[in-house]
Scaffold this active site. Structure first.
Site, short mmCIF file in Angstrom:
data_model
loop_
_atom_site.label_atom_id
_atom_site.label_comp_id
_atom_site.label_asym_id
_atom_site.label_seq_id
_atom_site.Cartn_x
_atom_site.Cartn_y
_atom_site.Cartn_z
N CYS A 233 -6.42 -7.39 -30.95
CA CYS A 233 -6.40 -7.76 -32.37
C CYS A 233 -7.22 -9.03 -32.52
O CYS A 233 -8.39 -9.04 -32.14
CB CYS A 233 -4.98 -7.90 -32.89
N ARG A 238 -0.52 -9.13 -32.59
CA ARG A 238 -0.41 -7.83 -33.25
C ARG A 238 -0.65 -6.70 -32.25
O ARG A 238 -0.03 -5.64 -32.32
CB ARG A 238 -1.42 -7.73 -34.41
#
Lengths: 279, 99
Positions: A233, A238
């Site tokens: 990410c 994430r």
């Protein structure tokens, strides 16, 4: 390993608040959330101050992890239940980190802090006192972690899953929309990466979708479950959420999180970058 | 290169210090209603782009790109409310949402 072995719901947590050997840990970047109220008995881990090396861009090392967990009163045989804000991004990152250093029993609270708050469950400000332990970590399990050369070598060969939002993937935004946009890097994505935003794996309340829905999501977006996978990410939290989905919920054997992610890749000299939609 | 993580800055009434508005397309608003609420930003295809916890004062803010967006307010009891908004570079699009 079944879904229930790695993921617990809020009812399970409420029923185990006083169970010996179960330690709740709230993980956030903004730890003022913990200070304003947390699940009873939970200890705090600060994503930046506790988990990052203060000088180099890297984790705290094995000795640092041992010191952190010892100070928090976490023992090797404890069941650690992680939760946090941002739809469990930082808790998922910490989960990956606990696995990297070999902790056996670790789980995520499904929906994290958000679901707990939306359910209006109890939050307290009392900080628990836990006696210090002598935690012993294992060497990092590098089968779970990708580095920049792994990513370059994976172009056109392995599954590369970019879990950022479509606007970050195409190069329109350089960061999530809730933080100010930055300029000291290139936008775009790693060539051949598929854009499967982390959010597609979660419901609005932050809980994970069912395993059937998740399999359909990733297979439908072009992930070949017969190949190894690298998720990335912007800074690796994430993608830790997606690593948790692929490796822990869907039990894919060879999934790595590239924690250098776009802030590293998008600043490297000479590596290929693709703009716009996936090709 | 920033060292900032992905957590949102504190959601305050005024823009955070050091933000050059001329380089940003800001969407912000005030949420009225009981309990904790979250503000989620969706792009023009309905995809998640960012999310913040609404502050105790009811404030949320996003740093978007110019264009059409949807702000989804998520509150307790399964309540959600969507509001469409256009963001423009150098401007603050201001919303007021009751849940």
């Amino acid at each position: 390993m079944s879904r229930s072995a790695v993921l617990v719901d809020a009812d399970w947590v409420e029923a185990n608040l006083d169970t010996p050997g179960v330690v709740l840990v709230e993980v956030d970047e903004d730890t003022s959330a913990y200070d304003k109220g947390h699940i009873r008995g939970a200890v705090k881990i600060d994503w930046r101050d506790d988990l990052q090396d203060p000088v180099r861009r890297d984790f705290v090392d094995k000795a640092g992890f041992e010191a952190l967990l010892s100070a928090r009163g976490i023992a090797n045989d404890d069941t650690v239940v992680l939760y946090g804000g941002n739809n469990n991004w930082f808790a998922a990152y910490a989960y990956w980190y606990f696995k990297l250093y070999g902790h056996e029993n670790v789980k995520l609270l499904d929906g994290g802090r958000k679901k707990w708050e939306l359910d209006s469950r109890e939050l307290v400000t009392d900080v628990p006192e836990r006696p210090a332990t002598n935690y012993q970590a294992k060497d990092q399990d590098l089968s779970l972690r990708a580095f920049r050369d792994d990513v370059v070598a994976a172009i056109g060969t392995l599954n590369l899953v970019d879990v950022r939002s479509p606007d970050e993937f195409t190069g329109k935004l350089l960061a999530p929309a809730h933080v100010p946009q930055e300029a000291a890097q290139r936008g775009g994505h790693v060539p051949t990466a598929r854009n499967i935003p982390w959010s597609k794996a979660a419901n609005d309340d932050g809980t994970f979708r069912s395993n059937e829905e998740l399999k359909e999501l990733y297979a439908g977006a072009g992930v070949d479950f017969g190949k190894d996978t690298i998720a990335y990410c912007r800074i690796g939290e994430r993608s830790a959420h997606t690593w948790f989905v692929l490796h822990e919920l869907l039990e894919q054997p060879n999934v790595k999180n590239y924690d250098g992610s776009w802030t590293e890749y998008g600043s490297l000299v000479g590596v290929p970058i693709e703009l716009g939609e996936a090709r | 290169m920033t060292t900032q993580g992905c957590a949102a800055p504190e959601q305050t009434v005024a823009l955070p210090a050091g933000i050059d508005l001329s380089t940003q397309a800001v969407i912000q608003g005030v949420v009225s209603g009981p309990g904790t609420a979250y503000a989620r930003l969706l792009d023009d295809s309905g995809e998640f782009t960012g999310e913040v916890v609404v502050s105790d004062e009811g404030i949320f803010r996003f740093f978007a790109a110019p264009g059409q967006w949807t702000v989804r307010i998520i509150a307790g009891g399964g309540v959600t409310k969507d509001v469409s908004v256009e963001a423009k570079l150098g401007e603050v699009a201001q919303l007021a949402v009751t849940v």
